[in-house]
Design an enzyme around this catalytic site. Structure first.
Site, PDB file in Angstrom:
ATOM      1  N   PRO A   9       0.787  -1.222   0.000  1.00  0.00           N
ATOM      2  CA  PRO A   9       0.000   0.000   0.000  1.00  0.00           C
ATOM      3  C   PRO A   9       0.825   1.281   0.000  1.00  0.00           C
ATOM      4  CG  PRO A   9      -0.124  -1.091   2.131  1.00  0.00           C
ATOM      5  CD  PRO A   9       0.515  -2.062   1.182  1.00  0.00           C
ATOM      6  N   ASN A  10       0.343   2.230  -0.775  1.00  0.00           N
ATOM      7  CA  ASN A  10       0.889   3.596  -0.876  1.00  0.00           C
ATOM      8  C   ASN A  10       2.207   3.694  -1.640  1.00  0.00           C
ATOM      9  OD1 ASN A  10      -1.239   4.893   0.657  1.00  0.00           O
ATOM     10  ND2 ASN A  10      -0.409   3.799   2.420  1.00  0.00           N
ATOM     11  N   ARG A  17       4.992  11.049  -2.523  1.00  0.00           N
ATOM     12  CA  ARG A  17       4.673  10.780  -1.128  1.00  0.00           C
ATOM     13  C   ARG A  17       5.892  11.016  -0.241  1.00  0.00           C
ATOM     14  NH1 ARG A  17       4.578   4.669   1.303  1.00  0.00           N
ATOM     15  NH2 ARG A  17       3.842   5.224   3.368  1.00  0.00           N
ATOM     16  N   TYR A  22      11.031   9.025   1.437  1.00  0.00           N
ATOM     17  CA  TYR A  22      11.023   7.944   0.441  1.00  0.00           C
ATOM     18  C   TYR A  22      11.715   8.293  -0.881  1.00  0.00           C
ATOM     19  CZ  TYR A  22       7.645   5.979   3.724  1.00  0.00           C
ATOM     20  OH  TYR A  22       7.046   5.487   4.846  1.00  0.00           O
ATOM     21  N   ASN A  73       8.318  -5.240  -0.682  1.00  0.00           N
ATOM     22  CA  ASN A  73       8.157  -4.085   0.198  1.00  0.00           C
ATOM     23  C   ASN A  73       6.670  -4.037   0.508  1.00  0.00           C
ATOM     24  OD1 ASN A  73       7.944  -1.745   1.595  1.00  0.00           O
ATOM     25  ND2 ASN A  73       9.021  -0.459   0.086  1.00  0.00           N
ATOM     26  N   ALA A  76       3.064  -0.616   4.980  1.00  0.00           N
ATOM     27  CA  ALA A  76       2.570  -0.690   6.369  1.00  0.00           C
ATOM     28  C   ALA A  76       2.083  -2.093   6.748  1.00  0.00           C
ATOM     29  CB  ALA A  76       1.456   0.328   6.572  1.00  0.00           C
ATOM     30  N   HIS A  79       4.014  -4.321   9.208  1.00  0.00           N
ATOM     31  CA  HIS A  79       3.906  -4.197  10.664  1.00  0.00           C
ATOM     32  C   HIS A  79       2.574  -4.702  11.215  1.00  0.00           C
ATOM     33  CE1 HIS A  79       7.153  -1.550   9.539  1.00  0.00           C
ATOM     34  NE2 HIS A  79       6.326  -0.707   8.954  1.00  0.00           N
ATOM     35  N   ASP A  86       1.474 -15.316   6.607  1.00  0.00           N
ATOM     36  CA  ASP A  86       1.043 -16.706   6.404  1.00  0.00           C
ATOM     37  C   ASP A  86       1.118 -17.090   4.928  1.00  0.00           C
ATOM     38  OD1 ASP A  86       0.588 -17.068   9.080  1.00  0.00           O
ATOM     39  OD2 ASP A  86      -1.591 -16.949   8.965  1.00  0.00           O
ATOM     40  N   GLU A  97      12.762  -9.166   2.354  1.00  0.00           N
ATOM     41  CA  GLU A  97      11.934  -8.029   2.780  1.00  0.00           C
ATOM     42  C   GLU A  97      12.748  -6.758   2.585  1.00  0.00           C
ATOM     43  OE1 GLU A  97      10.813  -8.236   6.937  1.00  0.00           O
ATOM     44  OE2 GLU A  97      10.485  -6.067   7.018  1.00  0.00           O
ATOM     45  N   HIS A  99      12.781  -2.218   2.521  1.00  0.00           N
ATOM     46  CA  HIS A  99      12.160  -0.926   2.804  1.00  0.00           C
ATOM     47  C   HIS A  99      13.060   0.187   2.303  1.00  0.00           C
ATOM     48  CE1 HIS A  99       9.276  -2.975   5.338  1.00  0.00           C
ATOM     49  NE2 HIS A  99      10.294  -3.666   5.825  1.00  0.00           N
ATOM     50  N   LEU A 100      12.441   1.232   1.795  1.00  0.00           N
ATOM     51  CA  LEU A 100      13.216   2.403   1.380  1.00  0.00           C
ATOM     52  C   LEU A 100      13.821   3.092   2.601  1.00  0.00           C
ATOM     53  CD1 LEU A 100      10.245   3.181  -0.745  1.00  0.00           C
ATOM     54  CD2 LEU A 100      12.424   3.599  -1.841  1.00  0.00           C
ATOM     55  N   SER A 101      13.000   3.267   3.630  1.00  0.00           N
ATOM     56  CA  SER A 101      13.464   3.972   4.826  1.00  0.00           C
ATOM     57  C   SER A 101      14.038   2.968   5.830  1.00  0.00           C
ATOM     58  CB  SER A 101      12.291   4.730   5.458  1.00  0.00           C
ATOM     59  OG  SER A 101      11.278   3.823   5.878  1.00  0.00           O
ATOM     60  N   ARG A 106      12.707   4.985  12.873  1.00  0.00           N
ATOM     61  CA  ARG A 106      11.456   5.756  12.808  1.00  0.00           C
ATOM     62  C   ARG A 106      10.550   5.426  14.013  1.00  0.00           C
ATOM     63  NH1 ARG A 106       9.001   5.198   7.025  1.00  0.00           N
ATOM     64  NH2 ARG A 106       7.784   6.971   7.794  1.00  0.00           N
ATOM     65  N   ARG A 110       6.910   1.000  13.687  1.00  0.00           N
ATOM     66  CA  ARG A 110       7.556   0.475  12.463  1.00  0.00           C
ATOM     67  C   ARG A 110       8.731  -0.454  12.785  1.00  0.00           C
ATOM     68  NH1 ARG A 110       5.204   3.761   8.432  1.00  0.00           N
ATOM     69  NH2 ARG A 110       4.780   5.832   9.236  1.00  0.00           N
TER      70      ARG A 110
HETATM   71  C1  DQA Z   1       8.132   1.359   4.013  1.00  0.00           C
HETATM   72  C2  DQA Z   1       8.157   1.559   5.537  1.00  0.00           C
HETATM   73  C3  DQA Z   1       6.788   1.320   6.136  1.00  0.00           C
HETATM   74  O1  DQA Z   1       6.831   1.524   7.541  1.00  0.00           O
HETATM   75  C4  DQA Z   1       5.772   2.263   5.539  1.00  0.00           C
HETATM   76  O2  DQA Z   1       4.483   1.992   6.050  1.00  0.00           O
HETATM   77  C5  DQA Z   1       5.777   2.240   4.055  1.00  0.00           C
HETATM   78  C6  DQA Z   1       7.056   2.192   3.352  1.00  0.00           C
HETATM   79  C7  DQA Z   1       9.481   1.734   3.356  1.00  0.00           C
HETATM   80  O3  DQA Z   1       9.685   1.352   2.218  1.00  0.00           O
HETATM   81  O4  DQA Z   1      10.296   2.434   3.971  1.00  0.00           O
HETATM   82  O5  DQA Z   1       4.741   2.348   3.413  1.00  0.00           O
HETATM   83  O6  DQA Z   1       7.902  -0.018   3.753  1.00  0.00           O
END
Ligand code: DQA
Length: 146
Positions: A9-10, A17, A22, A73, A76, A79, A86, A97, A99-101, A106, A110
């Site tokens: 998502p997002n 964003r 990011y 990735n 959210a 978490h 599953d 797994e 993540h950009l950040s 943070r 997270r």
């Molecule tokens: C994220 C980190 C997550 O906590 C956040 O909800 C995201 C992006 C990252 O790529 O840093 O949507 O996965």
């Protein structure tokens, strides 16, 4: 070899964003770059993004016998989603797994991930480069060079 990149998502909003967290690169451009890089390694990389938990799970289930490894990735859902965990455990496809950040630098919420303990590895905090590092790590794992 065939790999699958999944974004949750997002992440379709990358580029606009919270660019201070990011970065300014769009998801489309990250995907294009990564597919090119994969091709130079002789690997076919497919990509999928959804804002819906069930759609992500459906895509993971469909990957059985189709792909050798997954880069994910989960945004959210990382978490929050036991269902996503599953699905990944259930299909028995090795995954990284990413993540950009740096999620550990943070908010507290997270810091935990339902995906990490079953992952081949976790890459976090390198912006768009996280995708490239994750690809490199997954390939090394699948080729048994690490
Ligand atoms: C994220 C980190 C997550 O906590 C956040 O909800 C995201 C992006 C990252 O790529 O840093 O949507 O996965």
């Amino acid at each position: 070899m065939r790999l699958l990149l999944i974004n949750g998502p997002n992440l379709n909003l990358l580029g606009q964003r919270e660019p201070s967290i990011y970065g300014s690169q769009t998801l489309e451009s990250i995907e294009t770059e990564l597919k090119k890089k994969a091709l130079t390694e002789g690997v076919q990389l497919d990509s999928f993004q959804s804002n819906f938990e069930g759609a992500l799970i459906d895509r993971i289930q469909k990957a059985v016998k189709e792909v050798d490894g997954i880069l994910i990735n989960a945004g959210a859902y990382t978490h929050t989603s036991i269902a996503l965990r599953d699905a990944l455990v259930g299909v028995e496809i090795p995954y990284v797994e990413l993540h950009l950040s740096n999620t550990h630098a943070r908010e507290q919420f997270r810091h935990s991930s339902f995906l990490s303990d079953n992952a081949v590895g976790v890459i976090s905090g390198f912006g768009a480069m996280s995708y490239h590092l994750a690809l490199q790590g997954l390939l090394a794992h699948l080729r048994k060079t690490v």
